[in-house]
Design a protein around this motif. Structure first.
Motif, PDB file in Angstrom:
ATOM      1  N   VAL A 171      10.093  -6.251   6.934  1.00 10.96           N
ATOM      2  CA  VAL A 171      10.860  -6.148   8.172  1.00 10.96           C
ATOM      3  C   VAL A 171      10.942  -7.532   8.797  1.00 10.96           C
ATOM      4  O   VAL A 171       9.958  -8.293   8.757  1.00 10.96           O
ATOM      5  N   TYR A 172      12.079  -7.840   9.366  1.00 11.99           N
ATOM      6  CA  TYR A 172      12.310  -9.165   9.949  1.00 11.99           C
ATOM      7  C   TYR A 172      12.610  -9.039  11.444  1.00 11.99           C
ATOM      8  O   TYR A 172      13.198  -8.058  11.888  1.00 11.99           O
ATOM      9  N   LEU A 173      12.216 -10.067  12.160  1.00 12.14           N
ATOM     10  CA  LEU A 173      12.588 -10.190  13.562  1.00 12.14           C
ATOM     11  C   LEU A 173      13.252 -11.546  13.730  1.00 12.14           C
ATOM     12  O   LEU A 173      12.580 -12.580  13.669  1.00 12.14           O
ATOM     13  N   THR A 229       6.490 -17.088  24.422  1.00 12.04           N
ATOM     14  CA  THR A 229       5.235 -17.523  23.817  1.00 12.04           C
ATOM     15  C   THR A 229       4.240 -16.371  23.802  1.00 12.04           C
ATOM     16  O   THR A 229       3.917 -15.798  24.840  1.00 12.04           O
ATOM     17  N   ALA A 230       3.780 -16.034  22.602  1.00 15.47           N
ATOM     18  CA  ALA A 230       2.892 -14.884  22.456  1.00 15.47           C
ATOM     19  C   ALA A 230       2.458 -14.782  21.002  1.00 15.47           C
ATOM     20  O   ALA A 230       3.012 -15.461  20.130  1.00 15.47           O
ATOM     21  N   VAL A 231       1.501 -13.923  20.782  1.00 18.93           N
ATOM     22  CA  VAL A 231       1.193 -13.517  19.417  1.00 18.93           C
ATOM     23  C   VAL A 231       2.053 -12.299  19.124  1.00 18.93           C
ATOM     24  O   VAL A 231       2.058 -11.336  19.888  1.00 18.93           O
ATOM     25  N   TYR A 232       2.798 -12.369  18.032  1.00 20.15           N
ATOM     26  CA  TYR A 232       3.686 -11.284  17.656  1.00 20.15           C
ATOM     27  C   TYR A 232       3.023 -10.446  16.568  1.00 20.15           C
ATOM     28  O   TYR A 232       2.594 -10.984  15.539  1.00 20.15           O
ATOM     29  N   TYR A 233       2.974  -9.140  16.814  1.00 20.22           N
ATOM     30  CA  TYR A 233       2.327  -8.212  15.900  1.00 20.22           C
ATOM     31  C   TYR A 233       3.345  -7.252  15.302  1.00 20.22           C
ATOM     32  O   TYR A 233       4.255  -6.772  15.993  1.00 20.22           O
ATOM     33  N   CYS A 234       3.140  -6.932  14.056  1.00 21.68           N
ATOM     34  CA  CYS A 234       3.935  -5.936  13.368  1.00 21.68           C
ATOM     35  C   CYS A 234       3.120  -4.660  13.265  1.00 21.68           C
ATOM     36  O   CYS A 234       1.919  -4.711  12.971  1.00 21.68           O
ATOM     37  N   GLY A 235       3.762  -3.522  13.523  1.00 25.97           N
ATOM     38  CA  GLY A 235       3.089  -2.244  13.419  1.00 25.97           C
ATOM     39  C   GLY A 235       3.892  -1.271  12.585  1.00 25.97           C
ATOM     40  O   GLY A 235       5.115  -1.399  12.481  1.00 25.97           O
ATOM     41  N   ALA A 236       3.207  -0.298  12.002  1.00 27.62           N
ATOM     42  CA  ALA A 236       3.855   0.730  11.194  1.00 27.62           C
ATOM     43  C   ALA A 236       3.473   2.110  11.700  1.00 27.62           C
ATOM     44  O   ALA A 236       2.311   2.358  12.025  1.00 27.62           O
ATOM     45  N   ARG A 237       4.475   2.982  11.783  1.00 28.48           N
ATOM     46  CA  ARG A 237       4.243   4.382  12.184  1.00 28.48           C
ATOM     47  C   ARG A 237       4.440   5.295  10.987  1.00 28.48           C
ATOM     48  O   ARG A 237       5.339   5.074  10.179  1.00 28.48           O
ATOM     49  N   GLY A 256       0.832  -1.199   0.000  1.00 31.17           N
ATOM     50  CA  GLY A 256       0.000   0.000   0.000  1.00 31.17           C
ATOM     51  C   GLY A 256       0.867   1.249   0.000  1.00 31.17           C
ATOM     52  O   GLY A 256       1.876   1.300  -0.673  1.00 31.17           O
ATOM     53  N   ARG A 257       0.488   2.245   0.763  1.00 31.45           N
ATOM     54  CA  ARG A 257       1.180   3.528   0.781  1.00 31.45           C
ATOM     55  C   ARG A 257       2.416   3.483   1.691  1.00 31.45           C
ATOM     56  O   ARG A 257       2.536   4.232   2.666  1.00 31.45           O
ATOM     57  N   THR A 258       3.349   2.623   1.340  1.00 30.71           N
ATOM     58  CA  THR A 258       4.521   2.412   2.197  1.00 30.71           C
ATOM     59  C   THR A 258       5.442   3.626   2.220  1.00 30.71           C
ATOM     60  O   THR A 258       6.279   3.738   3.115  1.00 30.71           O
ATOM     61  N   PHE A 259       5.290   4.539   1.266  1.00 30.70           N
ATOM     62  CA  PHE A 259       6.138   5.726   1.287  1.00 30.70           C
ATOM     63  C   PHE A 259       5.807   6.615   2.477  1.00 30.70           C
ATOM     64  O   PHE A 259       6.572   7.510   2.826  1.00 30.70           O
ATOM     65  N   ASN A 260       4.672   6.372   3.102  1.00 32.43           N
ATOM     66  CA  ASN A 260       4.299   7.128   4.293  1.00 32.43           C
ATOM     67  C   ASN A 260       4.878   6.541   5.581  1.00 32.43           C
ATOM     68  O   ASN A 260       4.767   7.144   6.641  1.00 32.43           O
ATOM     69  N   VAL A 261       5.480   5.371   5.472  1.00 31.35           N
ATOM     70  CA  VAL A 261       5.963   4.694   6.679  1.00 31.35           C
ATOM     71  C   VAL A 261       7.232   5.361   7.184  1.00 31.35           C
ATOM     72  O   VAL A 261       8.190   5.525   6.436  1.00 31.35           O
ATOM     73  N   TYR A 262       7.230   5.697   8.452  1.00 31.82           N
ATOM     74  CA  TYR A 262       8.397   6.329   9.092  1.00 31.82           C
ATOM     75  C   TYR A 262       9.237   5.283   9.826  1.00 31.82           C
ATOM     76  O   TYR A 262      10.455   5.347   9.818  1.00 31.82           O
ATOM     77  N   ALA A 263       8.584   4.356  10.448  1.00 29.77           N
ATOM     78  CA  ALA A 263       9.285   3.297  11.192  1.00 29.77           C
ATOM     79  C   ALA A 263       8.325   2.137  11.397  1.00 29.77           C
ATOM     80  O   ALA A 263       7.112   2.276  11.247  1.00 29.77           O
ATOM     81  N   ILE A 307      12.442  -0.367  14.103  1.00 26.32           N
ATOM     82  CA  ILE A 307      13.477   0.034  13.161  1.00 26.32           C
ATOM     83  C   ILE A 307      12.939   1.175  12.316  1.00 26.32           C
ATOM     84  O   ILE A 307      11.757   1.174  11.936  1.00 26.32           O
ATOM     85  N   SER A 308      13.801   2.160  12.049  1.00 19.85           N
ATOM     86  CA  SER A 308      13.373   3.236  11.173  1.00 19.85           C
ATOM     87  C   SER A 308      13.346   2.740   9.739  1.00 19.85           C
ATOM     88  O   SER A 308      14.119   1.855   9.365  1.00 19.85           O
ATOM     89  N   TRP A 309      12.448   3.292   8.943  1.00 16.50           N
ATOM     90  CA  TRP A 309      12.251   2.772   7.597  1.00 16.50           C
ATOM     91  C   TRP A 309      13.416   3.123   6.686  1.00 16.50           C
ATOM     92  O   TRP A 309      13.789   2.359   5.811  1.00 16.50           O
ATOM     93  N   SER A 310      14.016   4.257   6.884  1.00 12.36           N
ATOM     94  CA  SER A 310      15.057   4.685   5.962  1.00 12.36           C
ATOM     95  C   SER A 310      16.457   4.631   6.555  1.00 12.36           C
ATOM     96  O   SER A 310      17.405   4.231   5.880  1.00 12.36           O
TER      97      SER A 310
END
Length: 124
Positions: free
Chosen positions: A79-81, A91-99, A26-33, A51-54
């Motif tokens: 992005v990788y972890l 043990t958990a559910v791992y979520y990815c978020g974008a700022r 999608g609009r990944t150019f808006n992603v800051y981190a 992690i910062s995007w750039s």
């Protein structure tokens, strides 16, 4: 809008490694981190890594420093972890978020988009 899809979770034994992926579209150019959070049963969601995007600046929670690393591949918008020496408390559910803005990296409220999560279960 930014869409995030996590993958790579599973059932593993303590001590082994696992790599999670988060593909953004999608609009990944808006992603800051971007960041990873996790939520164990009966507990609040907690910060794991960001992690910062750039610029590639990385941040890790104290509980995972020395075992986890976060990285990104901008060509793949992913992005990788990397999680090494996994423990049962991981043990958990791992979520990815974008700022999309500068904001406190460890706060869930700073993240504008979330993936559906991927389950990681670490057996002892």
């Amino acid at each position: 809008q930014v869409q995030l899809v996590e993958s790579g979770g599973g059932l593993v034994q303590a001590g082994v490694s696992l790599r999670l992926s988060c593909a953004a579209s999608g609009r990944t150019f808006n992603v800051y981190a971007m960041g990873w959070f996790r939520q164990a049963p009966g507990k609040e969601r907690e910060f794991v890594a960001a992690i910062s995007w750039s610029g590639g600046d990385t941040y890790l929670a104290d509980s995972v420093k020395g075992r986890f690393t976060i990285s990104r591949d901008n060509r793949k918008n992913t992005v990788y972890l990397q999680m090494n020496s996994l423990k049962p408390e991981g043990t958990a559910v791992y979520y990815c978020g974008a700022r999309t803005r500068r904001a406190p990296i460890m706060s869930m409220a700073s993240y504008d988009y979330w993936g559906q999560g991927t389950q990681v279960t670490v057996s002892s």
